[in-house]
Scaffold this motif. Structure first.
Motif: not given
Length: 278
Positions: A274-276, A36-37, A263-266
């Motif tokens: 879910t992620i920033s 998370d960073r 790439g699709t997952l991200v």
């Protein structure tokens, strides 16, 4: 930075540096999903010193032969027609684009270029470019047929990898295939071409990696940085040997599929919050 983070990122760097999947993109994605960073561009640059040390050792005989011949050729015109002498110039000239663009766009590379929307998009887009090169390239040329034009084109392709997600080896392999080089010839030149740029980038980034963390970033200790770099070296050495054997007998489509999937997952993780991205 925690020790788990340093070890995991060292492993990721070693595994992905030489594969056409973008090591900097993987470090950015791994940091975002699991920690998370962001470990930062400087951490990437310094750990690359470990993988480049692996290149120096693996290709030590070739590097010594090319360097010695190039130095002799400066004075002795009789050796200037040799491939080793010419290869010295190909590496020098091919390294200019990434050095120039890296200097001009240093701030953008360390900030906007690490946005996960950019990383995921470039992973997918350049996967299709790599697929086209694999399909279209005739692979009829070896290093014996290498010319200065090839070095310059592959040098600019390497410079595109300043954007995480493009992949330095992916860019140079793509360019090499489009120039009708064999996969193995393109890979070997790619390894040699990376040495000046990656080593200089790593050296200049050593001081930056220990600067106080900005919001959303982590800073390693000296011990963590050393351990991560050593891990990257060991795994990277094995990855070099594996990749050279692999490209001699297999296509690059497996990396194309992997890039598109990652790439699709991200993108999905970003769209769902879910992620920033930063």
């Amino acid at each position: 930075m925690t020790w788990v983070e340093a070890i995991v990122l060292g492993i990721v760097q070693g595994l992905t540096e030489f594969l056409p999947v973008s090591s900097s993109g993987h470090l950015r994605i791994t940091s975002a999903i699991f920690f998370d960073r962001d470990a930062g561009a400087s951490f990437t640059a310094v750990t690359q010193l470990g993988t480049e040390a692996a290149v120096l050792i693996y290709f030590a005989k070739d590097i010594w032969r090319i360097t010695r011949t190039w130095l002799v050729g400066i004075r002795d015109t009789s050796v200037r027609s040799s491939l080793d002498y010419r290869m010295g110039w190909y590496v020098i000239v091919g390294s200019i684009p990434i050095g120039l663009f890296g200097f001009l766009f240093k701030d953008q590379i360390r900030t906007a270029g690490r946005n996960l929307w950019v990383v995921s998009t470039t992973l997918i887009v350049f996967a299709f470019v790599l697929a086209f090169a694999e399909y279209w390239g005739r692979q009829t040329r070896t290093l014996a047929n290498f010319r200065m034009r090839d070095g310059i084109v592959m040098g600019f392709a390497q410079a595109m990898a300043l954007v995480p997600g493009v992949s330095r080896s992916g860019g140079t392999l793509t360019a090499g295939l489009l120039l009708n080089l064999t996969r193995e010839a393109a890979a070997r030149y790619s390894f040699l071409l990376a040495i000046p740029a990656v080593v200089m980038s790593g050296i200049f980034s050593v001081g930056d990696v220990f600067e106080p963390a900005a919001p959303g970033t982590s800073v390693p200790s000296v011990a963590q940085m050393v351990v991560a770099t050593i891990i990257a070296f060991g795994i990277g050495y094995a990855a070099i040997a594996w990749l050279l054997r692999y490209v001699a007998h297999h296509t690059l489509y497996v990396f194309v599929l992997y890039r598109v999937a990652l790439g699709t997952l991200v993108l999905a993780l970003l769209l769902t919050g879910t992620i920033s991205a930063t």
